[in-house]
Write a protein that holds these residues in place. Sequence first.
Motif, mmCIF file in Angstrom:
data_model
loop_
_atom_site.group_PDB
_atom_site.id
_atom_site.type_symbol
_atom_site.label_atom_id
_atom_site.label_comp_id
_atom_site.label_asym_id
_atom_site.label_seq_id
_atom_site.Cartn_x
_atom_site.Cartn_y
_atom_site.Cartn_z
ATOM 1 N N VAL A 239 67.015 58.420 89.747
ATOM 2 C CA VAL A 239 68.260 57.984 89.126
ATOM 3 C C VAL A 239 68.851 56.837 89.938
ATOM 4 O O VAL A 239 69.105 56.977 91.142
ATOM 5 C CB VAL A 239 69.255 59.155 89.039
ATOM 6 N N ALA A 240 69.071 55.687 89.274
ATOM 7 C CA ALA A 240 69.674 54.535 89.936
ATOM 8 C C ALA A 240 71.192 54.532 89.777
ATOM 9 O O ALA A 240 71.926 54.108 90.682
ATOM 10 C CB ALA A 240 69.087 53.243 89.381
ATOM 11 N N VAL B 283 72.938 65.176 86.934
ATOM 12 C CA VAL B 283 72.047 64.352 87.745
ATOM 13 C C VAL B 283 72.890 63.370 88.538
ATOM 14 O O VAL B 283 73.987 62.981 88.114
ATOM 15 C CB VAL B 283 71.012 63.582 86.894
ATOM 16 N N VAL B 284 72.361 62.968 89.700
ATOM 17 C CA VAL B 284 73.091 62.056 90.583
ATOM 18 C C VAL B 284 72.139 60.968 91.070
ATOM 19 O O VAL B 284 70.917 61.156 91.055
ATOM 20 C CB VAL B 284 73.683 62.815 91.791
ATOM 21 N N PRO B 285 72.678 59.812 91.485
ATOM 22 C CA PRO B 285 71.815 58.754 92.004
ATOM 23 C C PRO B 285 70.916 59.256 93.130
ATOM 24 O O PRO B 285 71.335 60.039 93.985
ATOM 25 C CB PRO B 285 72.812 57.701 92.492
ATOM 26 N N GLY B 286 69.676 58.816 93.092
ATOM 27 C CA GLY B 286 68.694 59.214 94.087
ATOM 28 C C GLY B 286 67.865 60.417 93.690
ATOM 29 O O GLY B 286 66.853 60.705 94.341
ATOM 30 N N GLN B 287 68.268 61.124 92.658
ATOM 31 C CA GLN B 287 67.553 62.326 92.238
ATOM 32 C C GLN B 287 66.273 61.964 91.480
ATOM 33 O O GLN B 287 66.238 61.034 90.687
ATOM 34 C CB GLN B 287 68.461 63.165 91.331
ATOM 35 N N ARG B 288 65.205 62.720 91.739
ATOM 36 C CA ARG B 288 63.936 62.533 91.041
ATOM 37 C C ARG B 288 64.028 63.191 89.665
ATOM 38 O O ARG B 288 64.473 64.331 89.555
ATOM 39 C CB ARG B 288 62.784 63.135 91.844
ATOM 40 N N VAL B 289 63.566 62.478 88.640
ATOM 41 C CA VAL B 289 63.724 62.990 87.273
ATOM 42 C C VAL B 289 62.509 62.654 86.417
ATOM 43 O O VAL B 289 61.781 61.695 86.678
ATOM 44 C CB VAL B 289 64.987 62.414 86.591
ATOM 45 N N ALA B 290 62.321 63.468 85.378
ATOM 46 C CA ALA B 290 61.408 63.142 84.281
ATOM 47 C C ALA B 290 62.248 62.643 83.120
ATOM 48 O O ALA B 290 63.381 63.098 82.924
ATOM 49 C CB ALA B 290 60.603 64.368 83.871
ATOM 50 N N PRO C 222 69.625 58.237 77.261
ATOM 51 C CA PRO C 222 70.644 59.270 77.111
ATOM 52 C C PRO C 222 70.463 60.381 78.144
ATOM 53 O O PRO C 222 69.336 60.797 78.436
ATOM 54 C CB PRO C 222 70.401 59.799 75.692
ATOM 55 N N ALA C 223 71.554 60.862 78.684
ATOM 56 C CA ALA C 223 71.492 61.885 79.732
ATOM 57 C C ALA C 223 70.786 63.147 79.257
ATOM 58 O O ALA C 223 70.164 63.858 80.055
ATOM 59 C CB ALA C 223 72.901 62.225 80.207
ATOM 60 N N GLY C 224 70.844 63.449 77.963
ATOM 61 C CA GLY C 224 70.199 64.625 77.420
ATOM 62 C C GLY C 224 68.684 64.565 77.422
ATOM 63 O O GLY C 224 68.029 65.548 77.065
ATOM 64 N N ARG C 225 68.142 63.425 77.827
ATOM 65 C CA ARG C 225 66.691 63.269 77.866
ATOM 66 C C ARG C 225 66.178 63.058 79.286
ATOM 67 O O ARG C 225 65.083 62.545 79.495
ATOM 68 C CB ARG C 225 66.258 62.121 76.953
ATOM 69 N N VAL C 226 66.975 63.462 80.259
ATOM 70 C CA VAL C 226 66.623 63.307 81.665
ATOM 71 C C VAL C 226 66.679 64.673 82.336
ATOM 72 O O VAL C 226 67.708 65.352 82.288
ATOM 73 C CB VAL C 226 67.596 62.338 82.371
ATOM 74 N N ALA C 227 65.571 65.100 82.941
ATOM 75 C CA ALA C 227 65.504 66.419 83.565
ATOM 76 C C ALA C 227 65.151 66.290 85.040
ATOM 77 O O ALA C 227 64.184 65.598 85.392
ATOM 78 C CB ALA C 227 64.464 67.292 82.864
ATOM 79 N N PRO C 228 65.904 66.943 85.925
ATOM 80 C CA PRO C 228 65.584 66.907 87.360
ATOM 81 C C PRO C 228 64.213 67.500 87.640
ATOM 82 O O PRO C 228 63.758 68.417 86.951
ATOM 83 C CB PRO C 228 66.690 67.754 87.986
ATOM 84 N N LEU C 229 63.563 66.972 88.684
ATOM 85 C CA LEU C 229 62.245 67.450 89.086
ATOM 86 C C LEU C 229 62.338 68.276 90.362
ATOM 87 O O LEU C 229 63.097 67.927 91.270
ATOM 88 C CB LEU C 229 61.306 66.267 89.324
#
Length: 323
Positions: free
Chosen positions: A69-70, A79-86, A100-107
């Motif tokens: 996340v940038a 989610v927060v900046p720096g977090q790894r996501v799919a 869209p935030a609803g399509r981003v999941a933390p790893l």
Amino acid sequence: MRAVRIDEFGGPEVLVPVQVPDPVAGPGEVLVRVEAAGVNRADVLLRSGSYHRAGRPPLIPGLEAAGTVAAVGAGVTGVVPGQRVAVLGAGLYAELAAVPAGRVAPLPDGIGMAEAAALPVVWLTAWYCLRHLAGLEEGETVVVQAAASGVGSAAVQIAAGLGARVIAVAGSADKASWVASLGVRDVVDASAADPEKEVARLTGGSGAEVVLDTVGGPTFALSLRQAAYAGRVVALANVALQPSTIDTRDFYPKNATIRGFQLTNLMEHGYDPRADLREIAARVASGAYRVPVEAVVPLERAHEAHELLERRGNRGKIVLSVR
């Protein structure tokens, strides 16, 4: 930022590296710095102008990715900046993407970016089709068509993890051997044996409770014939790019159920993929599932990745490296 763009429909050569303005995260969006992007059949169809949802060029392909996340837009939580996501989205053959935030999941820890980039389309498709649409249960038999493909290799592992018996159909002896290395006992080499007869033999003539059709075209008619009484056939693609000619007598006397699946439409009609993506990623990180990555290709050589995919010689996933 660097990206790969389609300025006109055509062959792999129309995938052109370009410099485009950086996107920004609007309200409800997440700006992701992409590290790896999955290559899918839908990307090939988009590039050629055959995708049913294609707009007009110029277009940046790419439906799935993994990165960090940038920045986040107004109203975004979780989610927060720096977090790894799919990431599930569009235009992901690029260094940055606002989705869209609803399509981003933390790893979770323990999963690499190339593996994670294969989850949002391929693995989520196999997961949703088997678990939600087919309702596959322990002890049932499932036939997986094109089991050496990305969706197929995911499906055989998900099905086995549910305690189902897997009959995997592959298109060559080499692919059949590779699928067997994933732990599948019953593998049918469609180049050497009739898949319909082999499934009948392996099931004692009763057919399979679930058939996952990842191919379409003429294979869909075969899938209907392979289904058992009250079986469930899930159709999710037409990579054959051919009409499916079927005989209704192959399914209605069996009281079989046919379910269709298309991920983008599903999300547009309210499906939130984040919980399923988190569960899949956790299982990959724990070692329960193995994500086979056939090749990692630099972003600028996306045309080579498309050529490899179109030759249908790959076993597992092709990923673009965006670093």
